[in-house]
Design a protein around this motif. Structure first.
Motif, PDB file in Angstrom:
ATOM      1  N   ILE A 143     -16.722   1.851   3.597  1.00  0.00           N
ATOM      2  CA  ILE A 143     -17.960   1.819   2.831  1.00  0.00           C
ATOM      3  C   ILE A 143     -18.087   0.483   2.101  1.00  0.00           C
ATOM      4  O   ILE A 143     -19.125  -0.166   2.143  1.00  0.00           O
ATOM      5  N   GLU A 144     -17.012   0.073   1.456  1.00  0.00           N
ATOM      6  CA  GLU A 144     -17.042  -1.184   0.730  1.00  0.00           C
ATOM      7  C   GLU A 144     -15.621  -1.721   0.595  1.00  0.00           C
ATOM      8  O   GLU A 144     -14.670  -0.958   0.391  1.00  0.00           O
ATOM      9  N   VAL A 145     -15.503  -3.027   0.699  1.00  0.00           N
ATOM     10  CA  VAL A 145     -14.230  -3.714   0.484  1.00  0.00           C
ATOM     11  C   VAL A 145     -14.481  -4.840  -0.513  1.00  0.00           C
ATOM     12  O   VAL A 145     -15.353  -5.678  -0.301  1.00  0.00           O
ATOM     13  N   GLN A 146     -13.727  -4.822  -1.600  1.00  0.00           N
ATOM     14  CA  GLN A 146     -13.805  -5.891  -2.601  1.00  0.00           C
ATOM     15  C   GLN A 146     -12.441  -6.571  -2.633  1.00  0.00           C
ATOM     16  O   GLN A 146     -11.463  -5.967  -3.053  1.00  0.00           O
ATOM     17  N   MET A 147     -12.362  -7.816  -2.186  1.00  0.00           N
ATOM     18  CA  MET A 147     -11.087  -8.531  -2.151  1.00  0.00           C
ATOM     19  C   MET A 147     -11.253  -9.923  -2.714  1.00  0.00           C
ATOM     20  O   MET A 147     -12.273 -10.573  -2.493  1.00  0.00           O
ATOM     21  N   ALA A 148     -10.232 -10.365  -3.437  1.00  0.00           N
ATOM     22  CA  ALA A 148     -10.262 -11.722  -3.985  1.00  0.00           C
ATOM     23  C   ALA A 148      -8.847 -12.220  -4.202  1.00  0.00           C
ATOM     24  O   ALA A 148      -7.934 -11.448  -4.518  1.00  0.00           O
ATOM     25  N   ALA A 149      -8.675 -13.526  -4.022  1.00  0.00           N
ATOM     26  CA  ALA A 149      -7.397 -14.173  -4.307  1.00  0.00           C
ATOM     27  C   ALA A 149      -7.468 -14.805  -5.692  1.00  0.00           C
ATOM     28  O   ALA A 149      -8.510 -15.303  -6.101  1.00  0.00           O
ATOM     29  N   GLU A 150      -6.347 -14.777  -6.393  1.00  0.00           N
ATOM     30  CA  GLU A 150      -6.264 -15.364  -7.729  1.00  0.00           C
ATOM     31  C   GLU A 150      -5.050 -16.276  -7.752  1.00  0.00           C
ATOM     32  O   GLU A 150      -3.910 -15.819  -7.840  1.00  0.00           O
ATOM     33  N   GLY A 151      -5.274 -17.589  -7.634  1.00  0.00           N
ATOM     34  CA  GLY A 151      -4.162 -18.526  -7.633  1.00  0.00           C
ATOM     35  C   GLY A 151      -3.367 -18.527  -6.345  1.00  0.00           C
ATOM     36  O   GLY A 151      -2.257 -19.046  -6.282  1.00  0.00           O
ATOM     37  N   ALA A 152      -3.925 -17.933  -5.295  1.00  0.00           N
ATOM     38  CA  ALA A 152      -3.251 -17.884  -3.988  1.00  0.00           C
ATOM     39  C   ALA A 152      -4.327 -17.669  -2.930  1.00  0.00           C
ATOM     40  O   ALA A 152      -5.495 -17.445  -3.241  1.00  0.00           O
ATOM     41  N   THR A 153      -3.923 -17.736  -1.699  1.00  0.00           N
ATOM     42  CA  THR A 153      -4.813 -17.395  -0.590  1.00  0.00           C
ATOM     43  C   THR A 153      -4.128 -16.328   0.236  1.00  0.00           C
ATOM     44  O   THR A 153      -2.959 -16.005   0.023  1.00  0.00           O
ATOM     45  N   PHE A 154      -4.858 -15.758   1.206  1.00  0.00           N
ATOM     46  CA  PHE A 154      -4.233 -14.750   2.063  1.00  0.00           C
ATOM     47  C   PHE A 154      -4.706 -14.945   3.492  1.00  0.00           C
ATOM     48  O   PHE A 154      -5.788 -15.465   3.751  1.00  0.00           O
ATOM     49  N   SER A 155      -3.863 -14.504   4.403  1.00  0.00           N
ATOM     50  CA  SER A 155      -4.128 -14.687   5.830  1.00  0.00           C
ATOM     51  C   SER A 155      -4.836 -13.464   6.400  1.00  0.00           C
ATOM     52  O   SER A 155      -4.917 -12.408   5.767  1.00  0.00           O
ATOM     53  N   ARG A 156      -5.343 -13.604   7.615  1.00  0.00           N
ATOM     54  CA  ARG A 156      -5.965 -12.482   8.315  1.00  0.00           C
ATOM     55  C   ARG A 156      -4.940 -11.371   8.520  1.00  0.00           C
ATOM     56  O   ARG A 156      -5.257 -10.182   8.394  1.00  0.00           O
ATOM     57  N   GLU A 157      -3.707 -11.752   8.812  1.00  0.00           N
ATOM     58  CA  GLU A 157      -2.650 -10.751   9.017  1.00  0.00           C
ATOM     59  C   GLU A 157      -2.379  -9.978   7.734  1.00  0.00           C
ATOM     60  O   GLU A 157      -2.157  -8.756   7.763  1.00  0.00           O
ATOM     61  N   GLU A 158      -2.385 -10.678   6.610  1.00  0.00           N
ATOM     62  CA  GLU A 158      -2.161  -9.988   5.338  1.00  0.00           C
ATOM     63  C   GLU A 158      -3.326  -9.062   5.002  1.00  0.00           C
ATOM     64  O   GLU A 158      -3.125  -7.957   4.481  1.00  0.00           O
ATOM     65  N   MET A 159      -4.531  -9.490   5.319  1.00  0.00           N
ATOM     66  CA  MET A 159      -5.686  -8.619   5.097  1.00  0.00           C
ATOM     67  C   MET A 159      -5.585  -7.358   5.949  1.00  0.00           C
ATOM     68  O   MET A 159      -5.873  -6.245   5.487  1.00  0.00           O
ATOM     69  N   ASP A 160      -5.161  -7.522   7.199  1.00  0.00           N
ATOM     70  CA  ASP A 160      -4.982  -6.358   8.074  1.00  0.00           C
ATOM     71  C   ASP A 160      -3.917  -5.419   7.513  1.00  0.00           C
ATOM     72  O   ASP A 160      -4.065  -4.191   7.581  1.00  0.00           O
ATOM     73  N   ALA A 161      -2.863  -5.993   6.942  1.00  0.00           N
ATOM     74  CA  ALA A 161      -1.801  -5.165   6.344  1.00  0.00           C
ATOM     75  C   ALA A 161      -2.343  -4.377   5.156  1.00  0.00           C
ATOM     76  O   ALA A 161      -2.006  -3.203   4.963  1.00  0.00           O
ATOM     77  N   LEU A 162      -3.203  -5.009   4.350  1.00  0.00           N
ATOM     78  CA  LEU A 162      -3.794  -4.315   3.216  1.00  0.00           C
ATOM     79  C   LEU A 162      -4.728  -3.198   3.685  1.00  0.00           C
ATOM     80  O   LEU A 162      -4.766  -2.108   3.096  1.00  0.00           O
ATOM     81  N   LEU A 163      -5.482  -3.445   4.756  1.00  0.00           N
ATOM     82  CA  LEU A 163      -6.349  -2.404   5.310  1.00  0.00           C
ATOM     83  C   LEU A 163      -5.536  -1.220   5.815  1.00  0.00           C
ATOM     84  O   LEU A 163      -5.934  -0.059   5.636  1.00  0.00           O
ATOM     85  N   ASP A 164      -4.391  -1.501   6.436  1.00  0.00           N
ATOM     86  CA  ASP A 164      -3.527  -0.417   6.910  1.00  0.00           C
ATOM     87  C   ASP A 164      -2.993   0.408   5.736  1.00  0.00           C
ATOM     88  O   ASP A 164      -2.930   1.643   5.802  1.00  0.00           O
TER      89      ASP A 164
END
Length: 237
Positions: A198-219
């Motif tokens: 329905i909705e995804v709210q994501m943000a980096a704070e003092g870092a960045t993240f990879s597509r693989e890390e985003m997929d891990a968070l979705l899992d």
């Protein structure tokens, strides 16, 4: 690694107690660890003016934090004369999220307002509000069905939400305050019971993240929402 000692994919303890207020058509107290939110649902045989004579129902929400829901007392927004930007953003999110699980034609021209009051905060208050808000909504709709005021069930699916983030370099599920305040990346994931986003709210704070890390968070979010939906089912029977 985690301050609580939990595994990276372990939720905080979740409990949902229903029928906690006398007057609301639906109510529950949801606890996700040390985050506690009171959720109530109010049925009204009216809709906002922009929906009059459309045959469509409406689900909306209000959100607030009690003055001592946090470690220091916060001023009531009513005493300031206006709501803060964070409060407005969260209550709009709750309303959007819950409407995604409702057939507004089947609901008919009536409004259900979900009030979410944070009694105690330890991270993830908006996620707890959405998850508990759905339970209050379900209970209110059950009353409509029992009374014969709606022909078919307007609730099409469960709606739940969980936070995930990257803490100490690892993707973790269900952030508490200590983790949320130090996470390099954090996000809120709102999903249906069938695991549609329905909705995804994501943000980096003092870092960045990879597509693989985003997929891990979705899992991780998928796993968390499945557990929350199971808790919702147990609560409403």
């Amino acid at each position: 690694m985690r301050p609580s000692g939990r595994n990276v994919d372990t939720m905080r303890p979740v409990s949902i107690e229903t029928g906690v207020t006398k007057h609301a058509e639906g109510s529950c107290l949801i606890k996700m660890g040390d985050t506690h939110v009171l959720c109530t649902a109010t049925l009204e045989e009216r809709v906002p003016s922009f929906l009059k004579n459309t045959g469509l129902g409406w689900v909306t929400a209000e959100y607030g934090m009690l003055p001592r829901s946090t470690s220091t007392r916060m001023r009531r927004e009513a005493s300031a004369g206006k709501q803060g930007g964070r409060t407005m953003e969260i209550q709009r999110l709750i309303g959007r999220a819950l409407r995604a699980g409702v057939d507004r034609v089947a609901l008919g021209e009536r409004q259900i307002t979900i009030d979410c009051d944070v009694i105690q905060a330890d991270g993830g208050t908006r996620c707890a509000a959405i998850t508990g808000g759905w339970v209050a909504l379900r209970l209110a709709v059950n009353k409509l069905l029992k009374a014969g005021d709606v022909v078919s069930d307007p609730i099409t699916d469960h709606v739940a939400a969980v936070s995930c983030g990257i803490y100490a370099g690892q993707p973790v599920l269900d952030l508490d305050y200590l983790e949320d305040s130090e996470a390099g990346v954090d996000g809120n994931f709102v999903m249906t019971g069938s695991r549609r986003l329905i909705e995804v709210q994501m943000a980096a704070e003092g870092a960045t993240f990879s597509r693989e890390e985003m997929d891990a968070l979705l899992d991780l979010a998928d796993k968390g929402v499945a557990e929350l939906v199971a808790a919702q089912r147990a609560a409403v029977g």
